[in-house]
Design an enzyme around this catalytic site. Structure first.
Site, PDB file in Angstrom:
ATOM      1  N   SER A  19      -0.107  49.061  84.737  1.00 15.52           N
ATOM      2  CA  SER A  19      -0.259  47.706  83.996  1.00 15.52           C
ATOM      3  C   SER A  19      -1.300  47.180  83.341  1.00 15.52           C
ATOM      4  CB  SER A  19       0.173  46.305  84.870  1.00 15.52           C
ATOM      5  OG  SER A  19       0.161  45.246  84.276  1.00 15.52           O
ATOM      6  N   HIS A  62       2.799  49.863  81.279  1.00 18.00           N
ATOM      7  CA  HIS A  62       3.449  48.533  81.344  1.00 18.00           C
ATOM      8  C   HIS A  62       2.611  47.351  80.698  1.00 18.00           C
ATOM      9  CE1 HIS A  62       6.206  46.220  84.070  1.00 18.00           C
ATOM     10  NE2 HIS A  62       4.968  45.328  84.172  1.00 18.00           N
ATOM     11  N   ASP A  65       2.477  43.649  80.250  1.00 16.33           N
ATOM     12  CA  ASP A  65       2.957  41.970  80.868  1.00 16.33           C
ATOM     13  C   ASP A  65       2.640  41.096  79.929  1.00 16.33           C
ATOM     14  OD1 ASP A  65       3.683  42.753  83.559  1.00 16.33           O
ATOM     15  OD2 ASP A  65       1.737  43.352  84.051  1.00 16.33           O
ATOM     16  N   MET A  84       3.053  37.170  79.066  1.00 12.51           N
ATOM     17  CA  MET A  84       3.379  35.929  79.836  1.00 12.51           C
ATOM     18  C   MET A  84       2.833  34.513  78.952  1.00 12.51           C
ATOM     19  SD  MET A  84       1.175  36.530  83.203  1.00 12.51           S
ATOM     20  CE  MET A  84       1.038  38.147  84.135  1.00 12.51           C
ATOM     21  N   HIS A 136       7.250  44.196  79.802  1.00  7.56           N
ATOM     22  CA  HIS A 136       7.864  43.142  80.781  1.00  7.56           C
ATOM     23  C   HIS A 136       7.488  41.673  80.114  1.00  7.56           C
ATOM     24  CE1 HIS A 136       7.035  41.498  85.407  1.00  7.56           C
ATOM     25  NE2 HIS A 136       8.261  41.023  84.741  1.00  7.56           N
ATOM     26  N   MET A 159       7.793  38.214  80.536  1.00  5.81           N
ATOM     27  CA  MET A 159       7.920  36.997  81.679  1.00  5.81           C
ATOM     28  C   MET A 159       7.522  35.855  80.782  1.00  5.81           C
ATOM     29  SD  MET A 159       5.138  38.348  84.502  1.00  5.81           S
ATOM     30  CE  MET A 159       4.667  39.852  83.355  1.00  5.81           C
ATOM     31  N   MET A 206      10.523  42.730  91.101  1.00 10.41           N
ATOM     32  CA  MET A 206       9.151  42.134  91.352  1.00 10.41           C
ATOM     33  C   MET A 206       8.835  41.961  92.837  1.00 10.41           C
ATOM     34  SD  MET A 206       7.752  41.528  88.433  1.00 10.41           S
ATOM     35  CE  MET A 206       6.372  40.969  89.413  1.00 10.41           C
ATOM     36  N   ASP A 236       7.262  46.319  90.817  1.00 14.22           N
ATOM     37  CA  ASP A 236       6.005  45.789  90.097  1.00 14.22           C
ATOM     38  C   ASP A 236       5.527  44.833  90.942  1.00 14.22           C
ATOM     39  OD1 ASP A 236       4.291  44.892  88.449  1.00 14.22           O
ATOM     40  OD2 ASP A 236       5.630  43.973  86.971  1.00 14.22           O
TER      41      ASP A 236
HETATM   42  C1  DX5 Z   1       2.682  40.300  87.573  1.00  7.81           C
HETATM   43  C2  DX5 Z   1       2.883  41.463  86.578  1.00  7.81           C
HETATM   44  C3  DX5 Z   1       2.329  42.930  87.079  1.00  7.81           C
HETATM   45  C4  DX5 Z   1       0.975  42.934  87.529  1.00  7.81           C
HETATM   46  C5  DX5 Z   1       0.639  44.099  88.584  1.00  7.81           C
HETATM   47  O1  DX5 Z   1       3.042  39.274  87.216  1.00  7.81           O
HETATM   48  O2  DX5 Z   1       4.027  41.483  86.214  1.00  7.81           O
HETATM   49  O3  DX5 Z   1       2.785  43.714  86.422  1.00  7.81           O
HETATM   50  O4  DX5 Z   1       0.080  43.229  86.382  1.00  7.81           O
HETATM   51  O5  DX5 Z   1      -0.450  44.028  89.046  1.00  7.81           O
HETATM   52  P1  DX5 Z   1      -0.790  44.553  90.546  1.00  7.81           P
HETATM   53  O6  DX5 Z   1      -0.575  46.008  90.443  1.00  7.81           O
HETATM   54  O7  DX5 Z   1      -2.456  44.483  90.344  1.00  7.81           O
HETATM   55  O8  DX5 Z   1      -0.294  43.733  91.644  1.00  7.81           O
HETATM   56 ZN    ZN Z   2       4.787  43.485  85.194  1.00  9.57          ZN
END
Ligand code: DX5
Ligand code: ZN
Length: 217
Positions: free
Chosen positions: A7, A32, A34, A36, A65, A67, A136, A174
Site C-alpha cells: 500500500s 494498492h 489508498d 481518502m 481502494h 475510501m 478491511m 487490508d
Molecule cells: C487503511 C488502508 C490500508 C493501509 C494498510 O485505511 O486502507 O490499505 O494502508 O496499512 P497497514 O498495512 O500499515 O495496516
Molecule cells: Zn487500503
C-alpha cells in the site's frame, strides 16, 4: 497464487518513484492505492493525480481502494492502463450494484470493501457480480494499525461463499498484515494481501517484499 499488494499510503511521498521501483524489484504483484476524502474516513491521502504520476514508471497493476463518499463521480479519474481493480466501500452511499456495473463498463475489475463492522451478508444480492471483496481488517483511515482478529472469520465465510457462487472472486485483506500473521490470513482464504507499513517502513523494502513472498508461497 496469493498476490501481494504493497500500500502506497506508507511510502515516502518525497521519493514515490524510488519506493515503487523497490517493491517492483522485490516482486510485488500490484500496487494498492489508498484514496481518502476526509469524509468517509477521518483522513485525507491523495487522489488520481498522484496515482497517475506513476504511469510509465511502473508496470505494476493498480489496485485502487476508494475510501470516499459517493464514489461514482470520481471513478473515471482512476481508469488508466495500469488499473486492474477499482474497489468502493459498501458503506459509501451510492447504489452498489450500479457502481459495480459502472466500474465494469470501463473494462476494469470491480470490488467492494467491507469495514470491520459490516457483515459480509450485505453482498448477498451482488455476490456473483463481484471481482473482488476487500476485507478491511482495521478501521480504515490510517496505516500501521493492529489486525482485528475477527476478520479471519469473515475471510473464511467469504471463502466458503466463493467456492459455491463465484470461484473467480479475489478475496483481498487490508490492514495490520505483517510477516507474523500473513500466513494465517492466506490460510483463511485470502488471494490478495495488502501490506503498507510492514513493507514501506522496512529498512530494506525490496528484501521485505521478498520475505512476504516467501511466506505466501
Ligand atoms: C487503511 C488502508 C490500508 C493501509 C494498510 O485505511 O486502507 O490499505 O494502508 O496499512 P497497514 O498495512 O500499515 O495496516
Ligand atoms: Zn487500503
Amino acid at each position: 497464487m496469493i498476490r501481494l499488494a504493497p500500500s502506497l499510503l506508507s511510502a515516502d511521498f518525497a521519493k514515490l518513484g524510488e519506493d515503487v521501483a523497490k517493491v517492483e524489484r522485490g516482486g510485488a504483484h500490484l500496487l494498492h492505492i489508498d484514496v481518502m476524502d476526509g469524509h468517509f474516513v477521518p483522513n485525507i491521502s491523495f487522489g488520481a493525480i498522484v496515482m497517475k504520476s506513476l504511469l510509465g514508471k511502473t508496470t505494476l497493476p493498480f489496485d485502487v481502494h476508494l475510501m470516499i463518499e459517493s464514489p461514482d463521480a470520481f471513478i473515471p479519474d482512476f481508469v488508466t492502463e495500469n488499473t486492474e481493480f477499482i474497489t468502493v466501500h459498501a458503506e459509501a452511499g451510492d447504489h452498489l450494484e450500479r457502481t459495480i456495473q459502472f466500474i465494469k463498463s470501463f473494462g476494469i475489475k470491480a470490488g467492494v470493501s467491507l469495514n470491520p463492522a459490516t457483515p459480509p451478508s450485505v453482498l448477498e444480492y451482488i455476490f456473483e457480480e463481484l471481482d473482488q471483496v476487500l476485507v478491511m481488517s482495521v478501521n480504515p483511515g490510517f496505516g500501521g494499525q493492529k489486525y482485528i482478529a475477527s476478520s479471519t472469520e469473515k475471510i473464511r465465510w467469504l471463502f466458503a461463499e466463493k467456492q459455491r457462487r463465484n470461484p473467480g472472486l479475489t478475496i483481498a485483506v487490508d490492514g495490520g498484515i505483517t510477516l507474523k500473521n500473513a500466513r494465517q490470513v492466506a490460510d483463511a482464504g485470502a488471494d490478495l494481501i495488502v501490506a503498507g507499513s510492514a513493507v514501506f517502513c522496512a529498512d530494506d523494502i525490496e528484501a521485505r517484499v521478498k520475505e512476504f513472498l516467501a511466506i505466501l508461497k
